[in-house]
Write an enzyme that holds these catalytic residues in place. Structure first.
Site, short mmCIF file in Angstrom:
data_model
loop_
_atom_site.label_atom_id
_atom_site.label_comp_id
_atom_site.label_asym_id
_atom_site.label_seq_id
_atom_site.Cartn_x
_atom_site.Cartn_y
_atom_site.Cartn_z
N ARG A 161 -0.20 -2.90 -1.51
CA ARG A 161 0.55 -3.79 -2.40
C ARG A 161 -0.22 -4.10 -3.68
O ARG A 161 0.38 -4.44 -4.70
CB ARG A 161 0.93 -5.07 -1.67
CG ARG A 161 2.04 -4.86 -0.64
CD ARG A 161 2.41 -6.16 0.03
NE ARG A 161 1.40 -6.61 0.95
CZ ARG A 161 1.47 -6.48 2.28
NH1 ARG A 161 2.53 -5.95 2.83
NH2 ARG A 161 0.49 -6.90 3.04
N GLU A 173 -9.26 -10.73 11.99
CA GLU A 173 -9.04 -11.65 13.11
C GLU A 173 -9.25 -10.91 14.44
O GLU A 173 -9.89 -11.42 15.35
CB GLU A 173 -7.62 -12.22 13.02
CG GLU A 173 -7.48 -13.52 13.75
CD GLU A 173 -6.09 -14.10 13.57
OE1 GLU A 173 -5.37 -13.63 12.66
OE2 GLU A 173 -5.74 -15.00 14.34
#
Ligand code: AMP
Length: 177
Positions: A64, A101
């Site tokens: 992106r 994470e």
């Protein structure tokens, strides 16, 4: 960029709850990119932040980040450098791994993409926890550019991503949520 233009851009960001996993409020920028007026405003607004700074390269983070980075580069008369996921770049590369994470992620750049003469803006679409941009910054620094700036189209300030980015680097955004 004035306040009404920012309101206009934000009105075209779609909040998608629980994507890609439960608990994440995903900021979907595709309605904004799809709107021709908004797309032009984003490109102009991003480039305006770096006028007269001698920028020679804009490095975009896959995927992106490529959108804003290429719009910025063309407007600033700079070149574009892709920072990519592993295994995509064909020539000699440099790598940087970082903790996500769940597990470790890696990003890569062509080893000859930046020189010590370059003034580089590293761009991504959104600042969340900052881990991706910190890794991109460390990656670009391996090539010892003259100067590095960090830029995002937008940020979620509550996630405190700015705090893990180096204090002495100028960080800009077009707008924050
Ligand atoms: P981070 O490393 O946490 O700052 O995450 C940044 C990257 O993940 C950016 O490339 C974003 O495109 C994407 N991202 C993370 N969180 C979100 C979110 N809530 N909405 C949209 N994109 C996100």
């Amino acid at each position: 960029m004035n306040d009404s233009q920012i309101v206009f851009l934000k009105s075209l960001v779609r909040n998608v709850p629980d994507f890609p996993v439960k608990g994440i409020q995903f900021k979907d920028l595709t309605p904004m990119f799809k709107n021709p007026k908004a797309l032009r405003l984003v490109g102009d607004g991003l480039a305006e932040l770096y006028r007269d700074k001698g920028v020679t390269l804009v490095a975009g983070i896959e995927s992106r980040g490529f959108i804003g980075a290429s719009m910025m580069a063309t407007r600033l008369g700079a070149g574009f450098v892709p920072i990519r996921k592993p295994g995509k770049l064909p020539a000699d590369i440099l790598q940087q791994s970082y903790q996500k994470e769940y597990g470790v992620d890696t990003i890569e750049v062509h080893a000859d993409s930046v020189t010590s003469e370059d003034v580089v803006v590293i761009h991504d679409d959104l600042l969340a926890t900052g881990g991706t941009m910190l890794a991109a910054y460390q990656l670009i620094q391996k090539m010892h550019p003259a100067k590095v700036y960090i830029n995002f189209l937008c940020a979620i300030p509550q996630l405190n991503g700015r705090l893990i980015l180096p204090d002495d680097v100028e960080v800009t955004t077009l707008f924050d949520f």
